[in-house]
Design an enzyme around this catalytic site. Structure first.
Site, PDB file in Angstrom:
ATOM      1  N   LEU A 162      10.494 -21.082  -4.990  1.00  0.00           N
ATOM      2  CA  LEU A 162       9.657 -19.934  -4.354  1.00  0.00           C
ATOM      3  C   LEU A 162       7.962 -19.483  -5.221  1.00  0.00           C
ATOM      4  O   LEU A 162       8.241 -20.203  -6.459  1.00  0.00           O
ATOM      5  CB  LEU A 162      10.451 -18.745  -4.261  1.00  0.00           C
ATOM      6  CG  LEU A 162       9.538 -17.547  -4.052  1.00  0.00           C
ATOM      7  CD1 LEU A 162       9.058 -17.664  -1.931  1.00  0.00           C
ATOM      8  CD2 LEU A 162       9.513 -16.068  -4.519  1.00  0.00           C
ATOM      9  N   ASP A 182       0.822  -1.335   0.485  1.00  0.00           N
ATOM     10  CA  ASP A 182      -0.022  -0.502  -0.119  1.00  0.00           C
ATOM     11  C   ASP A 182       0.704   1.102  -0.314  1.00  0.00           C
ATOM     12  O   ASP A 182       2.234   0.879   0.657  1.00  0.00           O
ATOM     13  CB  ASP A 182      -0.853   0.541   0.878  1.00  0.00           C
ATOM     14  CG  ASP A 182      -2.262   0.941   0.941  1.00  0.00           C
ATOM     15  OD1 ASP A 182      -2.321   1.359  -0.381  1.00  0.00           O
ATOM     16  OD2 ASP A 182      -2.308   1.241   1.711  1.00  0.00           O
ATOM     17  N   HIS A 189       2.716   3.302  -8.823  1.00  0.00           N
ATOM     18  CA  HIS A 189       2.541   2.298  -9.036  1.00  0.00           C
ATOM     19  C   HIS A 189       3.166   1.441  -9.917  1.00  0.00           C
ATOM     20  O   HIS A 189       4.055   0.448  -9.751  1.00  0.00           O
ATOM     21  CB  HIS A 189       0.975   1.630 -10.268  1.00  0.00           C
ATOM     22  CG  HIS A 189       0.217   2.159  -9.367  1.00  0.00           C
ATOM     23  ND1 HIS A 189      -0.426   1.691  -7.768  1.00  0.00           N
ATOM     24  CD2 HIS A 189      -1.650   3.013  -9.424  1.00  0.00           C
ATOM     25  CE1 HIS A 189      -1.404   2.552  -7.729  1.00  0.00           C
ATOM     26  NE2 HIS A 189      -2.494   2.922  -8.792  1.00  0.00           N
TER      27      HIS A 189
HETATM   28  C1  IPE Z   1      -6.000  -2.905  -0.550  1.00  0.00           C
HETATM   29  O1  IPE Z   1      -5.289  -1.259  -0.610  1.00  0.00           O
HETATM   30  C2  IPE Z   1      -5.584  -3.295  -1.638  1.00  0.00           C
HETATM   31  C3  IPE Z   1      -4.220  -3.315  -2.655  1.00  0.00           C
HETATM   32  C4  IPE Z   1      -2.917  -2.969  -2.146  1.00  0.00           C
HETATM   33  C5  IPE Z   1      -4.318  -4.146  -3.646  1.00  0.00           C
HETATM   34  P1  IPE Z   1      -6.120   0.026  -0.709  1.00  0.00           P
HETATM   35  O2  IPE Z   1      -5.255   1.058  -0.828  1.00  0.00           O
HETATM   36  O3  IPE Z   1      -7.406  -0.831  -1.757  1.00  0.00           O
HETATM   37  O4  IPE Z   1      -7.319  -0.168   0.989  1.00  0.00           O
HETATM   38  P2  IPE Z   1      -7.729   0.673   1.251  1.00  0.00           P
HETATM   39  O5  IPE Z   1      -8.900   1.441   0.336  1.00  0.00           O
HETATM   40  O6  IPE Z   1      -6.816   1.633   2.040  1.00  0.00           O
HETATM   41  O7  IPE Z   1      -9.096  -0.048   2.760  1.00  0.00           O
HETATM   42  C1  IPE Z   2      -1.622   0.225  -3.676  1.00  0.00           C
HETATM   43  O1  IPE Z   2      -1.125   2.047  -3.239  1.00  0.00           O
HETATM   44  C2  IPE Z   2      -2.035   0.098  -4.768  1.00  0.00           C
HETATM   45  C3  IPE Z   2      -2.816  -1.025  -5.401  1.00  0.00           C
HETATM   46  C4  IPE Z   2      -3.880  -0.777  -3.883  1.00  0.00           C
HETATM   47  C5  IPE Z   2      -3.433  -0.876  -6.753  1.00  0.00           C
HETATM   48  P1  IPE Z   2      -2.025   2.016  -3.477  1.00  0.00           P
HETATM   49  O2  IPE Z   2      -3.107   3.055  -4.879  1.00  0.00           O
HETATM   50  O3  IPE Z   2      -4.038   2.357  -2.872  1.00  0.00           O
HETATM   51  O4  IPE Z   2      -2.028   4.148  -2.642  1.00  0.00           O
HETATM   52  P2  IPE Z   2      -2.509   5.512  -1.826  1.00  0.00           P
HETATM   53  O5  IPE Z   2      -2.890   4.188  -0.896  1.00  0.00           O
HETATM   54  O6  IPE Z   2      -3.267   5.792  -2.336  1.00  0.00           O
HETATM   55  O7  IPE Z   2      -0.779   5.621  -1.290  1.00  0.00           O
HETATM   56 MG    MG Z   3      -4.285   2.240  -0.586  1.00  0.00          MG
END
Ligand code: IPE
Ligand code: IPE
Ligand code: MG
Length: 238
Positions: free
Chosen positions: A129, A18, A35
């Site tokens: 792995l 995240d 990303h």
């Molecule tokens: C969780 O992250 C999903 C992934 C890492 C793919 P999100 O950014 O979507 O989660 P929330 O919305 O903060 O709970």
């Molecule tokens: C995690 O990073 C990747 C996905 C959920 C695909 P985020 O895109 O949720 O990044 P933040 O949480 O908005 O910073």
């Molecule tokens: Mg996120």
């Protein structure tokens, strides 16, 4: 320590990757650049898992809820998945990594489904792995489809309700055959599970870090492993 596991290195590490968006925003970049940088961190995490003897690495790449993001972000993420499938698979194959996808992949575009099939086919013989990629994944979706399948088996007379055990449920989940995660890492300072591996994480050890996913490196991986090694896993006992 990490008593009761018999080993200091977790067999199965699961990561909620995240913070890509916030990492990008803090640098005046587009979310998609976060990303893309996150892909580098995935390479480092795979290398870290390989060199430290982790056997299963599950990566939360896209949740079912993530469809609710702006269309450009979703399509950009899909492009990254497709590109990674083509570009990363040969090296992963060489490293002895097996790729397995968990999630509702059937509901994704033809191009993504082809990429997934290619990764799984090319790496099917590897066993050093196993990397499980949670793509269009949601734990409630997974448990719901397991319940549906089990109910069907009961209706067909293949199974009695009283025969349904915890193992019955486990064996109907997308992670069938994979030991439960020992260590669950979430980056970016969020303290929630966001619909990830709800059943499988019953006794996982949690590790949270404020570092955003694009900054996650081998040193941070080692900090998580060290924290895990210092835990005393009791599994309800004393
Ligand atoms: C969780 O992250 C999903 C992934 C890492 C793919 P999100 O950014 O979507 O989660 P929330 O919305 O903060 O709970
Ligand atoms: C995690 O990073 C990747 C996905 C959920 C695909 P985020 O895109 O949720 O990044 P933040 O949480 O908005 O910073
Ligand atoms: Mg996120």
């Amino acid at each position: 320590m990490a008593a009761e596991t018999g080993r200091e290195v977790p067999c199965h590490v699961a990561i909620i990757m995240d913070g890509n968006g916030r990492w990008a925003k803090a640098r005046g970049l587009e979310r998609l650049e976060g990303h893309m940088q996150g892909v580098e961190s995935i390479r480092r995490a795979v290398k870290g898992a390989l060199t430290r003897g982790v056997r299963y690495l599950t990566l939360y790449a896209f949740s079912t809820e993530n469809w609710g993001r702006p269309r450009t972000e979703v399509s950009g993420l899909m492009d990254i998945f497709c590109r990674c499938a083509v570009n990363e698979t040969p090296e992963l194959k060489r490293q002895g990594v097996r790729l397995r996808f968990i999630g509702d992949v059937a509901r994704m575009s033809g191009e993504v489904r082809e990429g997934v099939a290619y990764c799984e086919r090319e790496t099917a013989e590897n066993d050093r792995l196993t990397v499980l990629v949670a793509l269009n994944y949601s734990a409630r979706w997974e448990i719901t489809q397991a319940v549906r399948t089990i109910a069907g088996e009961v209706r067909e007379g293949k199974l009695l309700p009283e025969e349904i055990a915890s193992e019955t449920v486990s064996s109907h989940l997308t992670t069938v055959g994979v030991p439960d995660p020992d260590l669950l890492i979430r980056t970016s300072g969020e303290y929630r599970i966001s619909n990830f591996l709800l059943w499988q994480s019953a006794y996982a050890e949690f590790y949270f870090t404020d570092i955003c996913w694009p900054d996650f490196d081998e040193a941070e991986f080692d900090r998580a492993l060290a924290a895990y090694a210092g835990r005393n896993r009791r599994f309800g006992r004393v």
